[in-house]
Design an enzyme around this catalytic site. Structure first.
Site, PDB file in Angstrom:
ATOM      1  N   CYS A   8       0.073  -2.732  92.125  1.00  0.00           N
ATOM      2  CA  CYS A   8       0.163  -2.136  90.791  1.00  0.00           C
ATOM      3  C   CYS A   8       0.888  -0.793  90.755  1.00  0.00           C
ATOM      4  O   CYS A   8       1.706  -0.549  89.871  1.00  0.00           O
ATOM      5  CB  CYS A   8      -1.218  -2.022  90.158  1.00  0.00           C
ATOM      6  N   HIS A  33      -6.276   0.861  88.714  1.00  0.00           N
ATOM      7  CA  HIS A  33      -5.107   0.092  88.306  1.00  0.00           C
ATOM      8  C   HIS A  33      -4.111   1.053  87.677  1.00  0.00           C
ATOM      9  O   HIS A  33      -4.481   1.935  86.891  1.00  0.00           O
ATOM     10  CB  HIS A  33      -5.489  -1.005  87.311  1.00  0.00           C
ATOM     11  N   ASP A  43       2.525  -2.702  81.020  1.00  0.00           N
ATOM     12  CA  ASP A  43       2.019  -2.976  82.361  1.00  0.00           C
ATOM     13  C   ASP A  43       2.876  -4.036  83.034  1.00  0.00           C
ATOM     14  O   ASP A  43       2.865  -5.205  82.634  1.00  0.00           O
ATOM     15  CB  ASP A  43       0.565  -3.438  82.278  1.00  0.00           C
TER      16      ASP A  43
END
Length: 693
Positions: free
Chosen positions: A273, A331, A357
Site C-alpha cells: 500500500c 493502510h 486509493d
C-alpha cells in the site's frame, strides 16, 4: 512575396519559470492551463501581418473542436471550439511577432502540437513545435485550485515526503522520494495515461476527458496497480518475493517508474500500500494536482459492505481464515485536492480533499481503483455518493465485533468496539517533517453523539444495508486484562512483556497467551510461541504476570513490515465460557542504521556520504547490501555490499556523489542481509546552488 514562418522561439526557460515547471526542464515547453505563455514567430519575406495569423493546438488522436481536443484561433481570440484558446500580440518587430497564448482553463492536459497559418489562403499550418499542458492549482478557475501558497508548495512542488508505517502505538516515519521533477518522469506519467484501458477502448474520448481531474484521478488510481491493465506495480502481500524485490526495499518512486518504462511497461515487482500510494502521489503532483499520502492506522477492510468487521479468535490466537474481513495495522492511500461539481450541493461542500486509493482491493465500476471520495462525505456518513464511499467509510469508522471459537466449534460474541477502527490518521505537516494527526477530518470524536449519528447515516445511505439493532451496553468486565511492555522491543533481542490483571473478587483463572507473526494487512505469517497456565487473582489486587518471547522464536519471521500479535485469553477455572481477552501488536524496532553527509554539499561538486551500521546480534550477518539513492543527488541508485559482518562488529562505508539539483534533498539508504530486511535511513541535506560566473 508573402511572409513565411522561418523560426519559432518557444522561450522555454522564461515560460517554464513563470509556470513553475522549470525544475522539470528548461529546454522543452511545459505550461499550466489557463495561464498565458509567450512565443516568438520569426518570418521571412514581405507583407507580414500579425492579424492574418491562425494558430491550431491539438492533442490526442482524431483531435476535434467539438470535444475540446483541438482549438483553432486567431489574434482576435475568436474560436468556435468548445474550449477556446486565446492569442494576443505582445510585441511586433519588422520580421517577428511575440504572442501571448492562453489555454482554456478546462483544457485537457497532455502533449500538444502547435501549428501556424501565416495567410488565409494556406490550406495547412506550419508546424511550430510541441508543448505539455498541466493542471494549474494557481488558477482560481481550475478545479484543482488551492488558495494557500504554502500548501501549494507542499502538495505540488515538494518532491520529497514522509510516509507513516507501523501500528497506532508505534508510528514510524519513512522518508519517500517522490521525484516528480526528474525530467523523464513527466513523459512516463503521460504514457501511463495513454496505456489506460479507457484510452485503448476510445482514445479520442479519453483525451477529451483529461480536462477533468476527477476522471484523471480514477485513471491514475487504476494504473498504479497492474490488476486488469498494464499498470506500474504488481502487488504481493506474501512473505516471498521471487522475481522481484520486497516492497519494503523501495524508498522512492523514480526507480519504480523508470523500471516500468524500461521493461516496456510490464509491472514492477513488488508493491504494497505505501508503495502504491507514494508512486501515485508522484504522478498526481507531476500532472499538477495537489496531493498527499495518508496513513490510517487500524484500517478496516470490509468485504461484505455492512460496516462491521468480524474477527475470530481461538485459544491459539487470532484466526484470519475464519472471516473475510480484516483490520490492517495501517493502510496508506492518497488525498488529492479538487472541486466536485459532479455531486449534489448540500449545506456542506464536497470540494477539497478526496480519497484516491491505488492499492488493488475491491473493484470499482469494473476496475481496481478507488475514489475520489470526498473526505467531508466520509466524515458525515454520506455513503451514497461517488466514488466508493461505503468502502472508505468502513476503513476509518466501521464497528469491530470479536468472536471466540469455542472447543466444540461454536462461536460466541464477546465484545463490540465502536472505536477500534481508524486511529491516528496521519500525514506530513506543511513545511516541516512533523507528523500531523488528521483523524478529526475523517470522523467525529469517538464516543460522541455526532460520531454515532454519522455511523447511522452511513448505514441508512448504503442501499444494501439495514440499520442494525442497537446493542445493549456491555456490562463492565469482571476481570481487566492488559498486555504491557517492560521496555521498547528491539529486533535482535528477547521481547519482555507483562500481563496485568485485576478483579474486585478473588478468582481462580486459566490463561492462554499466544504470539503470532502477522503481515501488516493482518494475514498470518506464522504461529511462533504460546504459554498457558493457571493463576489466582486476589480481590482488588493487581497481578503482574511477566513473560518473554525469545528472539529465536520470532527473529527469522520479522521481515519488512511484519508485526507480532500477542493475544491473551483468561477464563474462569470453574466456567470456561466466562472469558476475557487482551491483545497487543508489537513492532520491534530495527537496530540503528545511519547515513550522513560530510561538509556542505554544492551543486555539481563531489560530496561524501558515510554509512554506519553495527551488528547487534550474537551471530554473523551475511550478504549485506546497502543501496543509496536520492533525486537530485544520484542519477541512479548505487549499491555496495559486504559478504559478512561478524557479531558485534560495525560497517563503515563511504560514498561519493555529485548533486545535480540544489536546495533541500534527501539522501536515502536501505540495508538488507540474511537476518534483517530493508532497514531504512535517510538524512536531509541542503545543496548550495551553483553560481555561474
Amino acid at each position: 512575396m508573402t511572409s513565411a514562418l522561418s523560426k519559432v522561439v518557444l522561450n522555454c526557460k522564461d515560460n517554464n519559470a513563470a509556470h513553475k515547471t522549470d525544475n522539470i526542464s528548461k529546454k522543452r515547453l511545459i505550461v499550466r492551463r489557463g495561464q498565458s505563455f509567450q512565443l516568438t514567430l520569426h518570418f521571412s519575406g514581405q507583407s507580414f501581418n500579425a492579424n492574418n495569423l491562425e494558430l491550431t493546438v491539438q492533442t490526442g488522436p482524431e483531435p476535434s473542436e467539438d470535444i475540446g481536443t483541438k482549438s483553432v484561433f486567431g489574434i482576435s481570440g475568436e474560436s468556435q471550439s468548445m474550449k477556446p484558446w486565446l492569442a494576443k500580440v505582445k510585441k511586433t518587430e519588422a520580421t517577428s511577432v511575440t504572442l501571448s497564448i492562453s489555454s482554456h482553463d478546462f483544457a485537457s492536459i497532455g502533449k500538444y502540437t502547435l501549428s501556424v497559418k501565416t495567410h488565409p489562403d494556406m490550406t495547412e499550418g506550419v508546424s511550430a513545435g510541441t508543448f505539455v499542458l498541466l493542471f494549474n492549482p494557481w488558477l482560481a478557475e481550475d478545479w484543482v485550485y488551492m488558495a494557500n501558497e504554502d500548501e501549494r508548495q507542499e502538495y505540488v512542488m515538494e518532491d520529497e515526503g514522509i510516509l507513516y508505517q507501523g501500528t497506532s502505538d508505534y508510528i514510524g516515519a519513512l522518508a519517500w522520494d517522490y521525484g516528480q521533477f526528474e525530467e523523464d518522469i513527466l513523459d512516463i506519467c503521460l504514457k501511463l495515461l495513454d496505456l489506460n484501458p479507457k484510452c485503448k477502448e476510445n482514445a479520442a474520448k479519453d483525451f477529451a476527458a483529461r480536462c477533468n481531474p476527477i476522471y484523471v484521478g480514477r485513471v491514475v488510481s487504476a494504473m498504479i496497480n497492474s490488476n486488469g491493465d498494464r499498470g506500474v506495480l504488481q502487488g504481493n502481500w506474501g512473505s516471498t518475493f521471487t522475481g522481484g524485490v520486497s516492497p519494503s526495499h523501495w524508498n522512492g518512486s523514480v526507480d519504480i517508474l523508470r523500471r516500468w518504462r524500461d521493461s516496456d511497461y510490464h509491472p514492477v515487482k513488488y508493491g504494497q500500500c505505501w508503495v502504491f500510494g507514494g508512486v501515485m502521489c508522484t504522478v498526481m503532483r507531476c500532472l499538477g494536482i495537489p496531493s498527499r499520502t495518508i496513513t490510517n492506522f487500524q484500517s478496516a477492510h470490509d468485504t461484505h459492505g455492512n460496516l462491521l468487521i468480524d474477527e475470530y479468535f481461538t485459544d491459539s490466537g487470532y484466526d484470519p481464515d475464519a472471516s473475510e474481513d480484516s483490520i490492517w495495522n495501517y493502510h496508506v492511500w492518497l488525498e488529492s485536492w479538487m472541486k466536485r461539481p459532479d455531486l449534489p450541493l448540500p449545506d456542506l461542500s464536497y470540494d477539497g480533499w478526496q480519497v484516491l486509493d491505488p492499492t488493488p482491493q475491491e473493484l470499482s465500476e469494473g476496475a481496481y481503483c478507488c475514489g475520489p471520495a470526498p473526505v467531508t462525505a466520509i466524515k458525515n456518513g454520506h455513503t451514497d455518493l461517488k466514488y466508493d464511499l461505503p468502502f472508505v467509510f468502513a476503513e476509518v469508522n466501521a464497528d469491530w465485533v470479536g468472536w471466540k471459537i469455542m472447543a466444540d466449534g461454536s462461536k460466541k460474541k464477546f465484545h463490540t468496539n465502536t472505536s477500534a477502527v481508524g486511529r491516528n490518521i496521519s500525514t506530513k505537516s506543511v513545511g516541516s517533517d512533523e507528523r500531523r494527526n488528521i483523524t478529526a477530518s475523517y470522523k467525529y470524536l469517538e464516543g460522541t453523539d455526532e460520531e454515532r449519528k454519522a455511523f447511522k447515516e452511513a448505514v441508512k445511505r448504503t442501499n444494501k444495508l439495514t440499520e442494525p439493532e442497537p446493542e445493549p451496553p456491555s456490562p463492565p468486565a469482571e476481570v481487566s486484562v492488559e498486555i504491557k511492555e517492560k521496555s521498547k522491543p528491539m529486533n535482535g533481542k528477547d521481547i519482555e512483556l507483562v500481563m496485568q490483571l485485576k478483579c474486585p473478587n478473588q478468582r481462580d483463572l486459566i490463561f492462554y497467551i499466544s504470539a503470532q507473526v502477522m503481515l501488516y494487512n493482518s494475514e498470518l505469517e506464522s504461529d511462533i510461541w504460546n504459554q498457558e497456565g493457571e493463576l489466582q487473582l486476589l480481590a482488588n489486587k493487581e497481578l503482574m504476570f511477566p513473560f518473554v518471547i525469545p528472539f529465536s522464536k520470532y527473529g527469522s519471521h520479522i521481515q519488512g513490515n511484519n508485526s507480532i500479535k500477542v493475544t491473551a485469553f483468561v477464563a474462569d477455572k470453574e466456567n470456561v465460557f466466562e472469558f476475557y481477552m487482551a491483545e497487543r501488536n508489537i513492532v520491534p524496532a530495527n537496530p540503528p542504521f545511519e547515513i550522513s553527509v560530510i561538509g556542505n554539499p554544492e551543486q555539481y561538486k563531489v560530496s561524501e556520504a558515510r554509512i554506519n551500521f553495527a551488528n547487534p546480534l550474537s551471530m554473523d550477518l551475511h550478504d549485506c547490501k546497502i543501496t543509496v539513492s536520492g533525486s537530485g543527488l544520484l542519477k541512479q541508485p548505487v549499491q555496495t555490499g559486504i559478504a559478512f559482518l561478524p557479531a558485534g562488529r560495525q560497517i563503515f562505508a563511504r560514498l561519493f556523489f555529485m548533486p545535480y539539483k540544489p536546495k533541500w534533498k534527501n539522501l536515502m539508504a536501505t540495508l538488507e542481509c540474511d537476518q534483517f530486511q530493508d532497514i531504512q535511513s535517510s538524512c536531509k541535506i541542503f545543496v548550495k546552488p551553483y553560481v555561474f560566473n
